[in-house]
Write an enzyme that holds these catalytic residues in place. Structure first.
Site, PDB file in Angstrom:
ATOM      1  CB  SER A 220      23.797   2.422  35.490  1.00 38.32           C
ATOM      2  OG  SER A 220      24.071   0.853  36.037  1.00 38.32           O
ATOM      3  CE  LYS A 238      18.350  -1.105  43.890  1.00 39.52           C
ATOM      4  NZ  LYS A 238      19.773  -2.055  43.724  1.00 39.52           N
ATOM      5  CG  MET A 325      16.745  -3.536  50.510  1.00 34.19           C
ATOM      6  SD  MET A 325      17.849  -4.301  49.871  1.00 34.19           S
ATOM      7  CE  MET A 325      17.819  -5.804  50.945  1.00 34.19           C
ATOM      8  CG  LEU A 327      21.570   3.137  56.454  1.00 30.68           C
ATOM      9  CD1 LEU A 327      20.920   3.267  54.454  1.00 30.68           C
ATOM     10  CD2 LEU A 327      21.015   4.490  57.331  1.00 30.68           C
ATOM     11  CB  ALA A 328      24.113  -2.222  55.925  1.00 32.46           C
ATOM     12  CG  ASP A 368      27.147  -6.004  40.519  1.00 33.41           C
ATOM     13  OD1 ASP A 368      28.888  -5.209  40.703  1.00 33.41           O
ATOM     14  OD2 ASP A 368      26.203  -4.508  40.895  1.00 33.41           O
ATOM     15  CG  ASN A 373      27.437  -4.309  45.417  1.00 38.59           C
ATOM     16  OD1 ASN A 373      26.564  -4.091  45.388  1.00 38.59           O
ATOM     17  ND2 ASN A 373      27.072  -5.049  44.496  1.00 38.59           N
TER      18      ASN A 373
END
Length: 533
Positions: A220, A238, A325, A327-328, A368, A373
């Site tokens: 969103s 992002k 950030m 990357l995971a 959240d 997440n």
């Protein structure tokens, strides 16, 4: 508030990505084109062809191939497509105006069709909205297309409504918002480039070795792209949609006014205070510098935690509208259902432990509840935490009373639940007996896991259905809005309980809470607060 909590326990918590890798839940994307060495004029601008100045084309290719061997490639939803984001308030208002006109014409056409010989009114739905001419398939598509076009706060509300139970929203309206939740469009390359240049400068390519042109996640507020730094570090970047931060209030007001007029949202679903809280939370989520700071705070708080980890922030890729950030990898919690019972129990125990630490030890919580997440890595038996835009602090004046409400429920003390709820300013003390009884019953239901002497079977309970049955009374007879802290807090707790239920966890929670309770008051260096007389 209880409406949101009950509904959260009935539905999934936000868009569930498949192997999502950055704090931005949502649908995932088609095979991307890379901005990297010798791929385009833009790629050439970041190509480092001199010794010692960066990665070669072969370096990037090998890094990418290694990454692809580690995890399946994420993909956007089939419904997602490239579409310009209306960035100005006028263009966004025009989108809502066009939707209003379209809904009106669509409703008129539906009434006309049903009035003709052989036509019949629909009777589906239990909420009284099923027969609304505004809920035709054509109008449903109009709503979906408009929200996926404007994105921002309007799409966020649509995603929130997708988790409401059909006791309050008609099945047709629920299906509309479910489609909204699963379909997030991404902005075109030129619009994304403009954001990057405005935020990072025209030489932003010098900060990366490569960046994928098509995002792997779109939600969103923004979309997420995979990239590679010159030292070989894989990152997720992002990028916020233009105009969404400046249009939060107008988007919320325009969408809710339109929906209330056309499809009759239930009274009390978005009360004035909950709207104000929602707008504040959306403003937080649009501030990526704030999110970066929150991520760094959690990284420090959990630095020694054996189970949870937080990716590092890439400072040179961090501005108000861009966030880079580390990357995971891992899988979202909902994809852990196939793991052994013991592993699922451990994951859920740790999730509840984290919630209690956030609220009563850190007094700082990522609120959240989106399962994407929380990424579980089976190789390390750890969970990576993502998306810190909705993080918030809690004052001791709130947590001192809130922990006593939970303690009273865990002890089965209904009278103390009522009294401590008044101390918390959840109740005034002048509510009807029906309302007070319903409130206490809801708290007692949610306290059951912490009251059980042995392992609590989250998968066998009917928590959601029991709370849902209390919500009509709670909506009709409430005299004051609940503390503003509880809106986000209860969404997070409901999400944690729902994850435990989905994974059919059997875990002993009583000792976990009792230990938290004693540690809390020891850290406060005072005795538990007595009930107000």
């Amino acid at each position: 508030m209880w409406l949101e909590l009950g509904a959260m326990l009935r539905r999934t918590c936000g868009p569930l990505g498949r192997a999502v890798r950055l704090p931005c839940g949502g649908a995932l994307g088609p095979r991307p084109h890379w901005w990297g060495p010798c791929r385009s004029c833009l790629a050439q601008s970041v190509h480092q062809d001199q010794p010692g100045r960066g990665l070669s084309e072969d370096d990037i290719r090998r890094a990418r191939e290694a990454r692809l061997r580690k995890a399946p490639r994420p993909q956007l939803s089939d419904r997602s497509r490239e579409r310009k984001v209306p960035a100005s308030r006028i263009s966004r208002l025009a989108s809502f105006g066009g939707l209003a006109v379209g809904l009106g014409l669509g409703a008129l056409a539906e009434v006309t069709k049903k009035s003709l010989p052989g036509g019949s009114l629909q009777h589906e739905g239990v909420s009284g909205l099923g027969s609304s001419p505004f809920l035709s398939e054509a109008n449903a598509e109009r709503i979906v297309q408009t929200l996926c076009t404007v994105r921002g706060a309007a799409l966020k509300i649509g995603q929130m409504l997708s988790i409401q139970d059909n006791s309050f929203i008609s099945p047709q309206l629920q299906r509309i918002f479910e489609r909204v939740r699963q379909s997030a469009d991404f902005m075109p390359r030129w619009q994304m480039m403009r954001v990057l240049e405005e935020e990072l400068g025209k030489d932003w390519q010098d900060k990366v070795a490569s960046l994928e042109e098509v995002p792997f996640a779109a939600a969103s507020i923004g979309q997420v792209h995979q990239g590679l730094l010159k030292d070989g570090t894989e990152v997720a970047v992002k990028i916020q949609y233009p105009g969404v931060a400046q249009s939060i209030q107008s988007d919320v007001e325009n969408l809710l006014a339109l929906l209330k007029m056309s499809v009759g949202l239930p009274e009390g679903l978005f009360a004035e205070q909950s709207l104000q809280t929602l707008q504040q939370e959306l403003a937080w989520e649009c501030d990526y510098r704030r999110e970066a700071a929150c991520a760094q705070t959690f990284r420090k708080l959990l630095a020694d935690d054996p189970f949870f980890r937080v990716p590092a922030v890439v400072q040179e890729l961090c501005t108000t509208r861009v966030l880079g950030m580390e990357l995971a990898g891992g899988i979202p919690l909902d994809q852990c259902q196939g793991l052994s019972q013991d592993i699922r129990n451990q994951i859920c125990f740790q999730l509840l432990r984290l919630c209690l630490r956030e609220l009563f030890e850190f007094r700082f919580m990522q609120t959240d509840p989106n399962w994407a997440n929380f990424l579980y890595d089976a190789s390390s038996h750890q969970v990576t935490l993502l998306d810190f835009g909705a993080s918030r602090a809690f004052g001791t004046e709130f947590t001192d009373h809130y922990i006593e409400v939970v303690k009273a429920a865990a002890d089965g003390d209904r009278d103390r639940v009522l009294q401590k709820s008044q101390d918390l300013k959840f109740l005034t003390g002048f509510e009807t007996k029906a309302f007070s009884d319903a409130h206490v019953e809801a708290v007692m239901i949610l306290g059951e896991p912490f009251a059980a002497s042995g392992p609590y079977d989250f998968g066998a309970g009917e928590t959601a259905r029991r709370i849902q049955g209390l919500i009509p009374v709670l909506l009709r007879h409430r005299l004051r809005p609940p503390p503003e802290e509880t809106y986000a807090l209860h969404r997070k707790l409901a999400g944690a309980f729902l994850a435990c239920a989905r994974l059919h966890a059997h875990i002993a929670c009583r000792d976990l809470f009792q230990d938290t309770y004693h540690r809390y008051w020891a850290s406060r260096q005072t005795l538990p607060l007595p009930a107000a007389s």
